[in-house]
Design a protein around this motif. Sequence first.
Motif, PDB file in Angstrom:
ATOM      1  N   ARG A  26      -7.446 -16.559  -4.330  1.00 35.28           N
ATOM      2  CA  ARG A  26      -6.883 -15.950  -3.125  1.00 35.28           C
ATOM      3  C   ARG A  26      -6.062 -16.977  -2.346  1.00 35.28           C
ATOM      4  NH1 ARG A  26      -9.507 -10.989  -2.568  1.00 35.28           N
ATOM      5  NH2 ARG A  26     -11.396 -10.855  -3.858  1.00 35.28           N
ATOM      6  N   ASP A  27      -5.250 -16.453  -1.441  1.00 37.35           N
ATOM      7  CA  ASP A  27      -4.306 -17.299  -0.711  1.00 37.35           C
ATOM      8  C   ASP A  27      -4.981 -18.456   0.015  1.00 37.35           C
ATOM      9  OD1 ASP A  27      -2.264 -15.746  -1.573  1.00 37.35           O
ATOM     10  OD2 ASP A  27      -1.801 -14.818   0.349  1.00 37.35           O
ATOM     11  N   ASP A  28      -6.112 -18.198   0.701  1.00 36.63           N
ATOM     12  CA  ASP A  28      -6.742 -19.272   1.475  1.00 36.63           C
ATOM     13  C   ASP A  28      -7.298 -20.365   0.575  1.00 36.63           C
ATOM     14  OD1 ASP A  28      -8.718 -17.533   0.543  1.00 36.63           O
ATOM     15  OD2 ASP A  28      -9.983 -17.739   2.312  1.00 36.63           O
ATOM     16  N   VAL A  29      -7.664 -19.994  -0.659  1.00 37.57           N
ATOM     17  CA  VAL A  29      -8.160 -20.982  -1.615  1.00 37.57           C
ATOM     18  C   VAL A  29      -7.012 -21.870  -2.098  1.00 37.57           C
ATOM     19  CG1 VAL A  29      -9.271 -21.285  -3.861  1.00 37.57           C
ATOM     20  CG2 VAL A  29     -10.044 -19.461  -2.329  1.00 37.57           C
ATOM     21  N   ILE A  30      -5.905 -21.247  -2.503  1.00 39.20           N
ATOM     22  CA  ILE A  30      -4.748 -22.025  -2.962  1.00 39.20           C
ATOM     23  C   ILE A  30      -4.238 -22.917  -1.833  1.00 39.20           C
ATOM     24  CG2 ILE A  30      -2.407 -21.903  -3.882  1.00 39.20           C
ATOM     25  CD1 ILE A  30      -3.154 -19.180  -5.096  1.00 39.20           C
ATOM     26  N   GLN A  31      -4.225 -22.383  -0.619  1.00 39.16           N
ATOM     27  CA  GLN A  31      -3.775 -23.164   0.536  1.00 39.16           C
ATOM     28  C   GLN A  31      -4.636 -24.392   0.737  1.00 39.16           C
ATOM     29  OE1 GLN A  31      -1.053 -22.342   2.575  1.00 39.16           O
ATOM     30  NE2 GLN A  31      -1.365 -24.366   3.488  1.00 39.16           N
ATOM     31  N   GLU A  44       7.410 -21.154  -3.366  1.00 36.05           N
ATOM     32  CA  GLU A  44       7.955 -20.962  -2.028  1.00 36.05           C
ATOM     33  C   GLU A  44       6.857 -21.045  -0.968  1.00 36.05           C
ATOM     34  OE1 GLU A  44       9.903 -17.211  -2.129  1.00 36.05           O
ATOM     35  OE2 GLU A  44      11.629 -17.937  -3.297  1.00 36.05           O
ATOM     36  N   LYS A  45       5.660 -20.557  -1.303  1.00 39.80           N
ATOM     37  CA  LYS A  45       4.560 -20.507  -0.334  1.00 39.80           C
ATOM     38  C   LYS A  45       3.823 -21.828  -0.184  1.00 39.80           C
ATOM     39  CE  LYS A  45       1.915 -16.780  -0.199  1.00 39.80           C
ATOM     40  NZ  LYS A  45       1.092 -15.617  -0.624  1.00 39.80           N
ATOM     41  N   TYR A  46       3.617 -22.534  -1.313  1.00 36.93           N
ATOM     42  CA  TYR A  46       2.715 -23.683  -1.272  1.00 36.93           C
ATOM     43  C   TYR A  46       3.365 -25.018  -1.639  1.00 36.93           C
ATOM     44  CZ  TYR A  46      -0.530 -19.788  -1.274  1.00 36.93           C
ATOM     45  OH  TYR A  46      -1.180 -18.618  -0.966  1.00 36.93           O
ATOM     46  N   GLY A  47       4.635 -24.989  -2.020  1.00 38.66           N
ATOM     47  CA  GLY A  47       5.314 -26.224  -2.387  1.00 38.66           C
ATOM     48  C   GLY A  47       5.322 -26.445  -3.882  1.00 38.66           C
ATOM     49  N   VAL A  48       6.483 -26.635  -4.428  1.00 36.73           N
ATOM     50  CA  VAL A  48       6.627 -26.751  -5.879  1.00 36.73           C
ATOM     51  C   VAL A  48       5.921 -27.992  -6.412  1.00 36.73           C
ATOM     52  CG1 VAL A  48       8.805 -28.044  -5.862  1.00 36.73           C
ATOM     53  CG2 VAL A  48       8.303 -26.502  -7.753  1.00 36.73           C
ATOM     54  N   GLY A  58      -3.072 -31.864  -1.272  1.00 39.47           N
ATOM     55  CA  GLY A  58      -2.428 -32.569  -2.374  1.00 39.47           C
ATOM     56  C   GLY A  58      -2.892 -32.154  -3.752  1.00 39.47           C
ATOM     57  N   GLY A  59      -3.728 -31.108  -3.822  1.00 37.97           N
ATOM     58  CA  GLY A  59      -4.261 -30.661  -5.098  1.00 37.97           C
ATOM     59  C   GLY A  59      -3.270 -29.847  -5.909  1.00 37.97           C
ATOM     60  N   MET A  60      -3.641 -29.583  -7.162  1.00 36.71           N
ATOM     61  CA  MET A  60      -2.760 -28.908  -8.114  1.00 36.71           C
ATOM     62  C   MET A  60      -3.319 -27.551  -8.540  1.00 36.71           C
ATOM     63  SD  MET A  60       0.063 -30.574  -9.211  1.00 36.71           S
ATOM     64  CE  MET A  60       0.285 -30.060 -10.921  1.00 36.71           C
ATOM     65  N   LEU A  61      -2.399 -26.604  -8.751  1.00 36.49           N
ATOM     66  CA  LEU A  61      -2.705 -25.317  -9.367  1.00 36.49           C
ATOM     67  C   LEU A  61      -1.928 -25.223 -10.675  1.00 36.49           C
ATOM     68  CD1 LEU A  61      -3.786 -22.361  -9.414  1.00 36.49           C
ATOM     69  CD2 LEU A  61      -1.757 -21.721  -8.085  1.00 36.49           C
ATOM     70  N   GLY A  62      -2.650 -25.025 -11.774  1.00 35.66           N
ATOM     71  CA  GLY A  62      -2.012 -24.840 -13.077  1.00 35.66           C
ATOM     72  C   GLY A  62      -2.007 -23.369 -13.441  1.00 35.66           C
ATOM     73  N   PHE A  63      -0.842 -22.807 -13.737  1.00 37.18           N
ATOM     74  CA  PHE A  63      -0.720 -21.370 -14.012  1.00 37.18           C
ATOM     75  C   PHE A  63      -1.169 -21.044 -15.432  1.00 37.18           C
ATOM     76  CE2 PHE A  63       2.455 -22.176 -10.671  1.00 37.18           C
ATOM     77  CZ  PHE A  63       2.005 -21.260  -9.722  1.00 37.18           C
ATOM     78  N   ASP A  84     -14.838 -18.748  -4.009  1.00 41.38           N
ATOM     79  CA  ASP A  84     -13.886 -19.108  -2.958  1.00 41.38           C
ATOM     80  C   ASP A  84     -14.410 -20.160  -1.983  1.00 41.38           C
ATOM     81  OD1 ASP A  84     -12.305 -17.213  -4.139  1.00 41.38           O
ATOM     82  OD2 ASP A  84     -12.424 -15.757  -2.497  1.00 41.38           O
ATOM     83  N   ARG A  85     -15.561 -19.896  -1.389  1.00 38.30           N
ATOM     84  CA  ARG A  85     -16.097 -20.839  -0.397  1.00 38.30           C
ATOM     85  C   ARG A  85     -16.331 -22.206  -1.030  1.00 38.30           C
ATOM     86  NH1 ARG A  85     -22.016 -20.506   2.674  1.00 38.30           N
ATOM     87  NH2 ARG A  85     -21.994 -22.674   3.425  1.00 38.30           N
ATOM     88  N   SER A  86     -16.895 -22.199  -2.223  1.00 37.69           N
ATOM     89  CA  SER A  86     -17.175 -23.464  -2.902  1.00 37.69           C
ATOM     90  C   SER A  86     -15.891 -24.243  -3.148  1.00 37.69           C
ATOM     91  CB  SER A  86     -17.890 -23.202  -4.230  1.00 37.69           C
ATOM     92  OG  SER A  86     -19.214 -22.763  -4.013  1.00 37.69           O
ATOM     93  N   THR A  87     -14.822 -23.544  -3.529  1.00 36.53           N
ATOM     94  CA  THR A  87     -13.555 -24.220  -3.807  1.00 36.53           C
ATOM     95  C   THR A  87     -12.947 -24.802  -2.537  1.00 36.53           C
ATOM     96  OG1 THR A  87     -13.166 -22.685  -5.630  1.00 36.53           O
ATOM     97  CG2 THR A  87     -11.277 -23.954  -4.860  1.00 36.53           C
ATOM     98  N   ILE A  88     -12.961 -24.023  -1.474  1.00 38.12           N
ATOM     99  CA  ILE A  88     -12.419 -24.501  -0.195  1.00 38.12           C
ATOM    100  C   ILE A  88     -13.219 -25.703   0.306  1.00 38.12           C
ATOM    101  CG2 ILE A  88     -12.098 -23.906   2.237  1.00 38.12           C
ATOM    102  CD1 ILE A  88     -11.455 -21.013   1.232  1.00 38.12           C
TER     103      ILE A  88
END
Length: 325
Positions: free
Chosen positions: A185-190, A228-232, A196-201, A153-157
């Motif tokens: 976790r939420d703070d990481v995705i945020q 809804e939380k992070y923007g489509v 401007g980064g991407m999350l791939g499911f 987590d910390r490394s990603t943030i």
Amino acid sequence: MRIDGLQYANWSEKIFRQLREGGVDAVHVTIAYHENFRETVLNFEKWNRWFEQYPDLIMKGLWASDIDTARETGRTAIFFGFQNPSPIEDDIGLVEIVHTLGARFMQLTYNNQSLLATGCYEAEDTGITRMGRQVIKEMNRVGLVVDMSHSADRSTIEAAELSERPIAITHANPHEWAPALRNKRDDVIQAVTENGGMLGFSAYPHHLKAKSECTLESFCEMIARTAEKYGVQNLGIGTDLCQDHPDSVVEWMRVGRWTKQIDYGEGSASNPGFPPMPEWFRDNRDFGQIENGLRKTGMSDEEVAGIMGRNWYRFFAENFGPMQP
């Protein structure tokens, strides 16, 4: 447009044809787990032979415009990435070399501590290392995307904050939905998406609620709620499809050369191999199932198109070339 943010298959003509049957226009392919630079070069060489053998099915992808060419000619563009920084060894100069060869993504860690950052399986997360800070700058400069899919987590943030360009989590899901070590976790995705980064499911069972028994409805509802939380616009698909491999390959992924002991990773002694994929996503021919499932959540056609490929296309277009002064 359909783009998959991550696959690691036992590639063959059969799978190349399934990519075409599934209408997959581009896919980010892992070509290194624990390989050093020379071994990774041999993997590039293997792909060059496949491009020669199957020119009607696949082509090498370097830029987003190659996806346009692939679509126009009925092929799938193949983009390369590493799940570990091992191909650059301890030499920052190799960042530019691997980008020149065709690499477009590099994870800073694969589960363990690396020279650059901390993996998600370590007990202590010390964040981005001194070398990691320099390598992120160099990756930004040449257009090699920082991927934190297997990082802590910390490394990603910190990576999201340090990077001057958007980073990616190419294949993972929200920890809130399925509390796997690899999920975010939420703070990481945020931190990733707000820059401007991407999350791939991921459709890999160890990352899913109910694992192999996860329903398409649950998966698609999770995507809709995340949008809804992070923007489509910051979301895509990164199936983590590991098709047709023997179980010895998942052992290589988990164990590499770093231990003499068996490491079961996300599996267990009773379930050490590749888990069966959910029935709604067996292979690349099933991409239409995800698309239809997303529509049923109430998402608009434009939102579904973004998640299925348009968002990755934009991300590729903005981040694969040299950083503009």
